[in-house]
Design an enzyme around this catalytic site. Sequence first.
Site, PDB file in Angstrom:
ATOM      1  N   GLU A  33       0.628  -1.115  -0.308  1.00  0.00           N
ATOM      2  CA  GLU A  33      -0.249  -0.208  -0.107  1.00  0.00           C
ATOM      3  C   GLU A  33       0.940   1.510  -0.300  1.00  0.00           C
ATOM      4  OE1 GLU A  33      -2.732  -0.492  -1.478  1.00  0.00           O
ATOM      5  OE2 GLU A  33      -4.039  -1.213   0.330  1.00  0.00           O
ATOM      6  N   HIS A  34       0.137   1.408  -0.944  1.00  0.00           N
ATOM      7  CA  HIS A  34       1.341   3.216  -0.597  1.00  0.00           C
ATOM      8  C   HIS A  34       2.607   3.711  -1.613  1.00  0.00           C
ATOM      9  CE1 HIS A  34      -2.039   6.385   0.758  1.00  0.00           C
ATOM     10  NE2 HIS A  34      -2.214   5.539   1.356  1.00  0.00           N
ATOM     11  N   ASP A  36       2.849   2.057  -5.061  1.00  0.00           N
ATOM     12  CA  ASP A  36       3.245   2.249  -6.579  1.00  0.00           C
ATOM     13  C   ASP A  36       3.562   3.473  -7.073  1.00  0.00           C
ATOM     14  OD1 ASP A  36       1.083   3.409  -5.023  1.00  0.00           O
ATOM     15  OD2 ASP A  36      -0.529   2.855  -6.869  1.00  0.00           O
ATOM     16  N   SER A  67     -25.932   8.509 -13.606  1.00  0.00           N
ATOM     17  CA  SER A  67     -25.482   7.198 -13.473  1.00  0.00           C
ATOM     18  C   SER A  67     -26.794   7.060 -12.679  1.00  0.00           C
ATOM     19  CB  SER A  67     -25.027   8.255 -12.358  1.00  0.00           C
ATOM     20  OG  SER A  67     -24.643   7.114 -10.853  1.00  0.00           O
ATOM     21  N   GLY A 122     -12.624   1.705  -0.707  1.00  0.00           N
ATOM     22  CA  GLY A 122     -11.043   1.699  -0.149  1.00  0.00           C
ATOM     23  C   GLY A 122     -10.958  -0.026  -1.507  1.00  0.00           C
ATOM     24  N   GLU A 159      -7.149  10.531 -13.332  1.00  0.00           N
ATOM     25  CA  GLU A 159      -7.167  10.921 -11.776  1.00  0.00           C
ATOM     26  C   GLU A 159      -5.745  12.062 -11.737  1.00  0.00           C
ATOM     27  OE1 GLU A 159      -8.727   9.056  -9.344  1.00  0.00           O
ATOM     28  OE2 GLU A 159      -9.256   7.371  -9.893  1.00  0.00           O
ATOM     29  N   ASP A 171      -4.636   0.716  -9.457  1.00  0.00           N
ATOM     30  CA  ASP A 171      -5.240   0.135  -9.249  1.00  0.00           C
ATOM     31  C   ASP A 171      -6.356  -0.026 -10.496  1.00  0.00           C
ATOM     32  OD1 ASP A 171      -5.986   1.122  -6.486  1.00  0.00           O
ATOM     33  OD2 ASP A 171      -6.709   3.388  -6.642  1.00  0.00           O
TER      34      ASP A 171
END
Length: 386
Positions: A33-34, A36, A67, A122, A159, A171
Amino acid sequence: MEIEHVRSRFIKHFDGKTGNIYFSPGRINLIGEHTDYNGGFVFPGAVDKGIMAEVRPNGLNTVMCYSIDLKDRVEFKVDDPVGPHTSWARYIYGIIQEMKKLGVDVKGFNTAFSGDVPLGAGMSSSAALESCFAFALNDLFGGNKVSKWDMVLAGQATEHNYCGVKCGIMDQFASVFGQQGKLMRLDCRSREFEYFPFQPEGYRLVLLDSKVKHELASSAYNDRRHSCENVVAALKAKYPEKTIETLRDADWDMLESVKDVVSEEDYKRAHYVLGEKDRVLAVCDALVAGDYETVGQKMYETHHGLSKEYEVSCDELDFLCDVAKENGVTGCRVMGGGFGGCTINLVKDELYDAFIADAKKRFADKFGRHTAAYDVVIGDGSRKIC
């Protein structure tokens, strides 16, 4: 997710005509995690929940989006230089612009979409949305000439450029490249990856939702990235003869050598990242050996680092991790960017029911609201359904 759920609403909102249906999944990340955006390793897998969209060209220069879940409709021009203000529509607008940069001649289209990825948990609903529309636009307007990797990078650029989140590539990678029953070890620097069968006999993966909604565009997420960049800058100054692009290029001795010239906070962030890099590789070795106890131990170590060093946990997540340990759960940690979301739990079959019941009761007693449990099934990546 039922195809008819999406199709019926597409027909209702767009003149009774049908289009093509596409699906892209959310993801879990077993560990890593964190890492990448720090050039390290991650270990994700696609899940059986995601975003499904029906899409049909409309012969105009206008994109008409509905949506289903939010019951909200947004329209904008393909070549609008600013794009819509509505947050969910920014993802669709952004992926259009990024696919155009890749040579896809995107025209106007109608779309209705729905998702069953729990928002804020998440599991990367935003990456699923980006990947779904990248895949659809590539198919409808690009002759499927854009590679999977370029679609991944288009999602990441969406993003960065339109949604204010300096995310890495994990992701989108997991959403596009996922395969049923397999996890993937991705080297975020070289982009090399390897599939690992993940069908652990005697264990189950389950997520417990803290119901704390995170907002990755918040300054807290980007501040942590800046901390890592600050340490890299200090390392470059200390070691001008070395090529240091990210924390991936640092070792423990190098980090200690700049401890006195970076802030205590920046040092803690970098210390977590180096530890996580080592943990991912240890988990890969453990999976090959069928050693799920070591996998679980490394998950607990990751949670400790995310909570105490990277400081992206919260009271609810720490509580759920403590309950897991007290129930004999093999491994548990906060999953995703943090600041809320889920814990991911590796649980022996015989402990599963008692653990879930105890966690739900104790969480409700302490926080006055309910946690939700999501069993994880590892599924395929982005695809055309029909």
